[in-house]
Structures are given as C-alpha cells and as structure tokens.
Design a protein around this motif. Structure first.
Motif, PDB file in Angstrom:
ATOM      1  N   GLN A 212       3.811   1.644  -1.271  1.00 23.41           N
ATOM      2  CA  GLN A 212       4.491   1.669  -2.476  1.00 23.41           C
ATOM      3  C   GLN A 212       3.318   2.352  -3.535  1.00 23.41           C
ATOM      4  N   GLY A 213       2.125   2.201  -3.727  1.00 26.00           N
ATOM      5  CA  GLY A 213       1.202   2.743  -4.283  1.00 26.00           C
ATOM      6  C   GLY A 213       1.110   4.036  -3.976  1.00 26.00           C
TER       7      GLY A 213
ATOM      8  N   LEU B 174       3.195  -5.885  -8.296  1.00 22.87           N
ATOM      9  CA  LEU B 174       4.069  -4.884  -7.381  1.00 22.87           C
ATOM     10  C   LEU B 174       5.590  -5.431  -7.806  1.00 22.87           C
TER      11      LEU B 174
ATOM     12  N   ILE C 294       1.712   0.889 -13.391  1.00 20.19           N
ATOM     13  CA  ILE C 294       1.676   1.861 -12.214  1.00 20.19           C
ATOM     14  C   ILE C 294       0.370   2.229 -12.094  1.00 20.19           C
TER      15      ILE C 294
ATOM     16  N   TYR D 283      -1.705  -0.565 -11.038  1.00 21.78           N
ATOM     17  CA  TYR D 283      -1.422  -0.874  -9.533  1.00 21.78           C
ATOM     18  C   TYR D 283      -2.224   0.178  -8.488  1.00 21.78           C
ATOM     19  N   ILE D 284      -1.941   1.186  -8.713  1.00 23.46           N
ATOM     20  CA  ILE D 284      -2.586   2.534  -7.971  1.00 23.46           C
ATOM     21  C   ILE D 284      -4.245   2.130  -7.837  1.00 23.46           C
TER      22      ILE D 284
ATOM     23  N   ILE E 210      -4.769  -0.696  -5.236  1.00 25.40           N
ATOM     24  CA  ILE E 210      -4.641  -0.004  -3.956  1.00 25.40           C
ATOM     25  C   ILE E 210      -5.856   0.977  -3.660  1.00 25.40           C
TER      26      ILE E 210
ATOM     27  N   TRP F  77       4.016   5.892  -5.434  1.00 24.52           N
ATOM     28  CA  TRP F  77       3.913   6.372  -6.725  1.00 24.52           C
ATOM     29  C   TRP F  77       2.873   7.453  -7.012  1.00 24.52           C
ATOM     30  N   LEU F  78       1.798   7.249  -6.478  1.00 28.67           N
ATOM     31  CA  LEU F  78       0.766   8.286  -6.860  1.00 28.67           C
ATOM     32  C   LEU F  78       1.417   9.765  -6.387  1.00 28.67           C
TER      33      LEU F  78
ATOM     34  N   VAL G   5       0.822  -1.202  -0.013  1.00 25.58           N
ATOM     35  CA  VAL G   5       0.003   0.021   0.048  1.00 25.58           C
ATOM     36  C   VAL G   5       0.801   1.057  -0.028  1.00 25.58           C
TER      37      VAL G   5
END
Lengths: 290, 172
Positions: free
Chosen positions: A46-47, B135, B105, B108-109, B112, A50-51, A44
């Motif tokens: 890492q997400g 990931l 990515i 992936y977001i 999440i 990145w965002l 979580v």
C-alpha cells in the motif's frame, strides 16, 4: 528484466492473498512463515502504491519496491498468474555449482549474520548469495551443526533449499559476537537441511505451457492438480506425448493425475511441453540430480 | 450551448496543504464569466485560504486549473464549484465529497521507507502495530467517503491518523 513498479505492486497484491490463504490452510509450501507476513506484505504494498500514484518517478520507489519483492512469499506463483514469465514457462533455480563459495566469518555487528540474529535468507536479495536449490552444511565454532534437533537440548540449524531460509535453532541459538561461522553450500551431497522433505518445483498453467528441466537433473514424477476436467498430454516436443499420453484429469485430485517418469537433461536444459490445459492447474514436478 | 460541469481536486506529493482544482467540464457556454470554489469541513465550517474575506475562493474562468493552500491538516470536505455569469448568477453547480490524506500518507510512506532500509523494524511491536493502525485509519477515511458518503467518520479516522503522526516518539 527488472520488474517495473507497477508489476511489483501487482505481485505484492497477489502475494498478500496467497500467503493469507497459505496461513489459513495450515499447510506450508516451504519452511516456516511469519504469521504476520500477509499483513506486512499488504502494508508495504500500500505504501508503494500510494507513492507511485502521487509520484511515479520518485527515487524511493526503487528501494521500497525491491523490499516488497524480497518479502513476497510465493512471488513466482504471482508472476505466473500475472503472466510475467511468458505465459506459464518457469525456469527453475539452477544450482550455482562452481560459482558458489563458502561463507566463513566471525559474527559482529556487520557480519553476514549479525550479532543477535537467528536467520538469514540466501536467495540473492539484500546482497546475500543465492543458495536455493543447494544443500547447505554449517559449522559453528569447532562443531559441525545438524538439522535435526539436539536430543540434549543444544543448538542446531534449519535450511530450506526452496526459499533459501537459513535459521539458527534451539535455545539461545542467536548469533553471538565473536563466534566463528562457516556456511558451506554443497552441490555434491551432504545434509539436505530441508525441514519439509522432498520438495517439488511447482508451476501454474492455465493453457498450453512449458517447463525447463535444468541440465543435470531428471524428472522423477509429475503430479497435477487441475481445476477442470482437461485432457492433458506431456512431451519433449510441442504437442508431444512421449512423457504422458492424453489423460483425462480428475478435477481437484492429485492422486490419479500425473505420471512417474525418467526424463533426463544430461547435457543441456530440456523443455517439457504441457498440452491441453483450459483452466488453472497446479503442477508439482519432482526432480532428482542425475 | 451548455456545458456538462465537472472538476477534479487532487494533491501533489510534497504539498499536502494544497489542492489542485482542474475544470474538466465538456462543452461551452459563452455566458460563463467566473467560477467559485466553496469548501466545507465535517463541522460545517467554510475553509478558505488565509486572508480570504469571503466563504469561497474565486477561480478565474481563464484558468483551467488553480492551486489553493486550503488544508492545515488532512480533511474530508464537501467541495462545491459554481460557474457564474457576469452578473453573478450561478449557471452550473457541482458538489463532491472527498478526502485529502496527504499529510498522513506522506508519513506512512516515510515509515515504509524506513522499514525497507531496516527490516528489523517490523520486529519492533510498537513500530509495526502503530504503522498498521495508521494504515487502517487512512483506509477507513477513504472507505467512509467512497462507500458510505460519511464525512464525519472520515474525519474521525483522519484525526486518529493525525494523533499517530504527531507523536512519533510514542508510537514509532
């Protein structure tokens, strides 16, 4: 003050490490832990990272960041290390007292504990009340529930007053639709509910710092696990030693470091001053209600 | 006077096909008249915008940045920028190896975000395990480039990520 996304990312990074260490050590700082939690926190985090890197004003940063913090076991330790709480002063959770209400409901798809669920965390997140620091009694249907396993193999419950984790335990213990539940936070006594016994409040200090003893509590014992042979004193004034005179710490040992004491906060919070730390020390403070 | 040639290549959320090039060179050289951008994938293929007839893209020298829609998928690529004089002679060259992962990515977001609004998803073994696989693939692509300079391994990792993203019904 709410945490910033950058702070949340830092906390998440540390909590992933701390929970991994806790898992590897075999010791638990409080209650049960999902063995997949360290990876989950990392994933979580890492997400969120990145965002934040791509769009630091994205509206999804808020729900994802809040979710990350909600699963961050050892959040307060991380905040202390990151100096997010004014350099080592930790105010413990003050029991809610008169503002805490019983939860009385019928299990459904939208109730507090939903059909099929077996646990909930009462730590003030996700819209749940914060019962941490309190004893909790539990009635299910027409029966009062116990925290000790039923010798006849029936259901019981678990309550960790440090983390706020409430669990339905035993065979087929998940909440069933239509069941009547009453969860009763208790500030005056009753079942302790904790599966880990007398649990201290733990703070970390790497330099002189403070601890705020909440009103209505006394300190029974302070145990220190230092990482350096510091000479430490403890008092109720800045640099004071009325609780403990200068004591040379033995590195890596709890047993000879610390003091048994009766320090009361009868009518107001009381600040306890720690003087002499030069390297990180784990300080367990054992409280009793007055 | 000469320049110390340099540039960056980045992406913006929401535009995974685009690469934003920014000239970060220091100094000045009056002889420079234009730039070229050459992008090569892990198989040695030149990557250009649809319709471009050359193996490179022209980057007008008057523009400090240029945005090019070069990426049909996540890719690890060598990017070479050349600074040329009016006669077409290359005066300066800089090449970087990099990896662009924004398609995966972004997904992936999304996963999440879904998990943050429905915590029970983490108890769904299929969802959670494949989320972690995604990931790991994304991190492997990054690590392959920045620790090993390995474009092939990076692209292989991106391909694994793409297989997950392209089949949500099976994996999520």
């Amino acid at each position: 003050m709410p945490l910033t996304t950058s702070q949340q990312i830092s906390i998440g990074a540390l909590c992933s490490v701390y929970t991994s260490n806790e898992l590897a050590s075999g010791k638990r700082t409080g209650g049960v832990m999902d063995t997949g939690l360290p990876v989950q926190i990392y994933a979580v985090n890492q997400g969120l990272k990145w965002l934040y890197e791509y769009d630091p004003t994205n509206s999804d940063l808020v729900p994802i960041g809040n979710y990350l913090i909600s699963i961050c076991r050892q959040q307060f330790r991380a905040e202390s290390v990151l100096a997010l709480n004014n350099g080592g002063t930790v105010a413990p959770i003050v029991p809610g007292g008169s503002s805490v209400n019983d939860l009385d409901f019928i299990v459904s798809a939208t109730s507090i504990i939903e059909t099929g669920e077996s646990s909930i965390t009462f730590d003030g997140t996700n819209g749940n009340p914060d019962f941490r620091g309190l004893n909790v009694n539990f009635a299910r249907g027409a029966s009062v529930m116990y925290t000790t396993p039923d010798p006849d193999g029936g259901v019981y419950y678990g309550w960790n007053k440090v983390t706020g984790l409430f669990q339905l335990l035993g065979p087929s213990s998940a909440a069933g639709v239509g069941e009547r539940f009453r969860i009763m936070p208790d500030t005056t006594g009753g079942s302790s509910g904790s599966s880990t016994g007398f649990e201290p409040t733990t703070i970390l200090l790497s330099a002189d710092g403070t601890y705020t003893l909440p009103e209505g509590y006394l300190i029974w014992k302070i145990s220190i696990l230092p990482t350096a042979a510091d000479t430490v004193k403890i008092g109720t004034t800045v640099g004071g030693d009325d609780i403990m005179f200068d004591k040379l710490m033995t590195t890596g040992v709890y047993g000879t470091n610390g003091v048994t004491t009766d320090v009361y906060a009868e009518s107001a919070d009381k600040i306890i001053y720690f003087t002499g730390f030069t390297a990180q020390a784990t300080i367990n403070i054992y409280l009793l209600p007055i | 006077m000469a320049i110390v040639e340099n540039f960056t290549a980045s992406q913006n959320l929401g535009f995974p096909s685009q690469i934003i090039f920014t000239d970060t060179s220091t100094g000045s050289d009056a002889a420079i008249a234009s730039r070229r951008i050459t992008t090569v994938d892990s198989d040695g293929n030149y990557i250009v915008v649809d319709g471009t007839q050359t193996n490179y893209e022209v980057w007008p020298y008057a523009d400090a940045t240029i945005t090019l829609a070069l990426l049909p998928i996540d890719m690890s690529v060598y990017i070479t920028v050349q600074w040329l004089n009016s006669g077409g002679t290359v005066l300066y060259t800089k090449t970087i190896l990099t990896v662009f992962r924004l398609y995966s990515i972004t997904y992936y977001i999304y996963l999440i975000k879904s998990q943050s609004s429905n915590e029970k998803l983490k108890n769904n073994a299929n969802f959670y395990q494949n989320e972690i696989r995604l990931l790991c693939s994304l991190q492997e692509a990054y690590d392959s480039v920045y620790y090993a300079g390995d474009i092939k391994s990076a692209q292989a990792a991106l391909t694994r990520a793409k297989s997950l993203v392209d089949n949500p019904a099976n994996f999520f």
